[in-house]
Design an enzyme around this catalytic site. Structure first.
Site, mmCIF file in Angstrom:
data_model
loop_
_atom_site.group_PDB
_atom_site.id
_atom_site.type_symbol
_atom_site.label_atom_id
_atom_site.label_comp_id
_atom_site.label_asym_id
_atom_site.label_seq_id
_atom_site.Cartn_x
_atom_site.Cartn_y
_atom_site.Cartn_z
ATOM 1 N N HIS A 23 -8.032 -37.082 -17.498
ATOM 2 C CA HIS A 23 -6.871 -37.078 -18.401
ATOM 3 C C HIS A 23 -7.286 -36.536 -19.778
ATOM 4 O O HIS A 23 -6.565 -35.735 -20.386
ATOM 5 C CB HIS A 23 -6.280 -38.486 -18.509
ATOM 6 C CG HIS A 23 -5.242 -38.624 -19.590
ATOM 7 N ND1 HIS A 23 -4.042 -37.927 -19.576
ATOM 8 C CD2 HIS A 23 -5.227 -39.356 -20.735
ATOM 9 C CE1 HIS A 23 -3.342 -38.242 -20.654
ATOM 10 N NE2 HIS A 23 -4.038 -39.101 -21.383
ATOM 11 N N HIS A 50 -6.272 -43.063 -16.736
ATOM 12 C CA HIS A 50 -6.867 -42.905 -18.066
ATOM 13 C C HIS A 50 -8.390 -42.771 -17.958
ATOM 14 O O HIS A 50 -9.130 -43.695 -18.282
ATOM 15 C CB HIS A 50 -6.477 -44.070 -18.982
ATOM 16 C CG HIS A 50 -5.064 -43.964 -19.463
ATOM 17 N ND1 HIS A 50 -4.058 -44.754 -18.978
ATOM 18 C CD2 HIS A 50 -4.495 -43.125 -20.367
ATOM 19 C CE1 HIS A 50 -2.920 -44.424 -19.585
ATOM 20 N NE2 HIS A 50 -3.158 -43.441 -20.419
ATOM 21 N N ASP A 57 -8.072 -41.293 -25.763
ATOM 22 C CA ASP A 57 -7.957 -42.481 -24.897
ATOM 23 C C ASP A 57 -9.348 -43.038 -24.565
ATOM 24 O O ASP A 57 -9.533 -43.698 -23.526
ATOM 25 C CB ASP A 57 -7.222 -42.136 -23.590
ATOM 26 C CG ASP A 57 -5.708 -42.213 -23.720
ATOM 27 O OD1 ASP A 57 -5.225 -43.013 -24.540
ATOM 28 O OD2 ASP A 57 -5.014 -41.469 -23.007
HETATM 29 P P1 CMP Z 1 -1.346 -42.533 -22.817
HETATM 30 O O1 CMP Z 1 -2.011 -41.405 -22.104
HETATM 31 O O2 CMP Z 1 -2.158 -43.510 -23.547
HETATM 32 O O3 CMP Z 1 -0.229 -41.953 -23.782
HETATM 33 C C1 CMP Z 1 0.898 -41.334 -23.202
HETATM 34 C C2 CMP Z 1 1.547 -42.339 -22.311
HETATM 35 O O4 CMP Z 1 2.705 -41.900 -21.649
HETATM 36 C C3 CMP Z 1 0.595 -42.710 -21.180
HETATM 37 O O5 CMP Z 1 -0.504 -43.377 -21.729
HETATM 38 C C4 CMP Z 1 1.544 -43.469 -20.294
HETATM 39 O O6 CMP Z 1 1.684 -44.794 -20.746
HETATM 40 C C5 CMP Z 1 2.860 -42.722 -20.519
HETATM 41 N N1 CMP Z 1 3.134 -41.816 -19.401
HETATM 42 C C6 CMP Z 1 2.530 -40.661 -19.121
HETATM 43 N N2 CMP Z 1 3.035 -40.120 -18.008
HETATM 44 C C7 CMP Z 1 3.977 -40.953 -17.569
HETATM 45 C C8 CMP Z 1 4.837 -40.961 -16.460
HETATM 46 N N3 CMP Z 1 4.849 -39.953 -15.572
HETATM 47 N N4 CMP Z 1 5.663 -42.012 -16.300
HETATM 48 C C9 CMP Z 1 5.654 -43.021 -17.183
HETATM 49 N N5 CMP Z 1 4.868 -43.076 -18.260
HETATM 50 C C10 CMP Z 1 4.036 -42.058 -18.460
HETATM 51 ZN ZN ZN Z 2 -3.450 -40.153 -23.102
HETATM 52 MG MG MG Z 3 -3.312 -43.405 -25.319
#
Ligand code: CMP
Ligand code: ZN
Ligand code: MG
Length: 443
Positions: free
Chosen positions: A162, A158, A199
């Protein structure tokens, strides 16, 4: 608006259970099921308001014009951009419209400032910089501060990369599907900024961690969408600083609309809202004449872009997954130190990576992309042809999207399935070793 009625809440939770059980074949290991249930459904939270705004109807001609429009704006970048773009950055940005854009290459060519260059370029391409009379130096300041905020906690996943990835993917959706023609300039602006800040100042830990360890943020936001509330609040706080205020020339009405849209979109990136969000949209699309709310549509697009890396080329997806898991493991290390139970996927000594990714693709990403595509096809379909000029075959879709994600999702799943076999053998070996150990010790 809150819907505090217990029965409505119960019904919603039951809906989410149904969703999960529908997609739950026996093959999914219990650990993966637990993770899916705990991360992608919610226990609490307000019901989102209903908007009665009707979508505007646009034709395929707009989609064709979109190409010309973006191209024209892009040419203007080269002549009039006030910020200097080094040639190696320009080279990478030439592929900005690709689904599998290499954001890691942009990171290298910009020497760690992908947000600054990508966002500046996009806001210029869409004519937003000009339309909302942004002061270029203010935009640069704002982007620098956003970039810094993403680097604050040195997260493996994050971080500014990203944010850049999600913003570029949103750009793909806007420009390659023709979605931009359904939107006003202000809505495009809000969508790009929502993606950019979605984020902001992420702590590298999940909402669950904030709640369980009782952080300041959890206290501040009463355990609800803790991170998402912070991303929005901190960003708008930054936008209030004079030298970062890129909204200074918006009218009061424009500002209100922009703010509402950004808040709605970023709050909807909270993963615990996932199943409900998909179900609502699916239900809507079954209606004879679905009327899709702009805010709901854009929220779904942003949510899909946020979880889109499993739908990109394997090299990109694998890299993102490795980074995210390292971030989860670091959280697991903290949980161990604090004596908290491990959150799902956070115990570095006990995880089935391939299985979890197959689960993520099958039950989260694939259905999301399908609903999003269906929604876009409804929104962007040309107006009904006049009587006598109907489509030859009723089964022919009125408008069909190009969906590069379909192939990548299938390919990535295949890769993970191969890895799952190795993983299972490894797990078995580890278990055998564990069984042997006490016997050895006892002797
Ligand atoms: P965030 O980017 O805040 O929102 C989307 C969420 O999806 C991310 O945080 C992760 O918690 C989850 N996520 C994204 N990619 C994966 C993955 N490959 N495996 C598990 N969880 C994921
Ligand atoms: Zn995100
Ligand atoms: Mg998020």
């Amino acid at each position: 608006m809150h819907n505090g009625q217990g029965s409505a809440k119960k019904r919603r939770l039951a809906d989410e259970d149904d969703e999960l059980s529908e997609v739950q074949p026996d093959a999914v290991p219990p650990e993966v099921r637990e993770w899916l249930a705990s991360t992608f459904t919610r226990q609490l939270g307000p019901t989102r308001r209903k908007s009665d705004e009707k979508p505007k109807f646009k034709s395929v001609a707009h989609a064709i014009r979109a190409g010309i429009f973006v191209d024209r704006i892009y040419r203007r970048v080269n002549h009039t951009a006030l910020m200097q773009f080094p040639p190696e950055v320009v080279k990478v940005l030439k592929t900005l419209d690709d689904w599998s854009f290499d954001v890691f290459a942009l990171h290298e060519s910009t020497q760690g400032q992908p947000i600054k260059f990508l966002s500046y370029d996009l806001l210029n391409r869409y004519g937003i910089l000009h339309k909302f009379k942004m002061v270029p130096a203010t935009l640069e300041n704002f982007l620098l501060r956003i970039e810094e905020g993403y680097c604050k906690y040195k997260n493996p996943y994050h971080n500014n990369l990203h944010a850049t990835d999600v913003t570029q993917t949103v750009h793909y959706m806007l420009c390659k599907t023709g979605l931009m023609n359904w939107l006003t300039d202000l809505e495009i602006f809000a969508t790009l900024i929502a993606a950019l800040i979605h984020d902001f100042e992420h702590t590298g830990t999940t909402n669950n961690f904030h709640v369980m360890s009782g952080t300041e943020a959890a206290l501040l936001y009463n355990d609800r969408a803790v991170l998402e509330n912070h991303h929005i609040s901190a960003s708008f706080r930054l936008l209030k600083e004079d030298d970062c205020n890129i909204l200074q020339n918006l009218s009061r009405e424009e500002y209100r609309e922009f703010r509402t849209l950004v808040i709605d979109m970023v709050l909807a990136t909270d993963m615990s809202f996932h199943f409900q969000q998909l179900k609502n949209m699916r239900n809507l699309l079954t209606l004879a004449e679905p009327s899709v709310d702009k805010s709901k549509a854009l929220s779904l697009v942003l949510h899909c872009c946020d979880i889109s890396h499993p739908a990109k080329k394997w090299e990109l997806h694998y890299r993102w997954t490795t980074s995210l898991l390292e971030e989860f493991f670091r959280q697991g290390d903290k949980e161990r130190e604090l004596g908290l139970p491990f959150s799902p996927l956070c115990d570095r000594n006990n995880i089935m990576i391939a299985e979890s990714q197959i689960g993520f693709i099958d039950f989260i990403v694939d259905p999301s992309m399908t609903v999003c595509s269906d929604m876009l096809e409804v929104i962007l379909a040309p107006e009904k042809p006049p009587v006598g000029k109907e489509r030859e075959n009723e089964n022919t879709p009125a408008f069909s999207l190009v969906k590069p994600w379909v192939v990548s999702l299938a390919e990535n799943k295949k890769h993970w399935k191969e890895k799952a076999v190795t993983e299972a053998v490894q797990k078995k070996q580890n278990e055998d070793v564990k069984v042997d150990v006490p016997t050895t010790k006892a002797e």
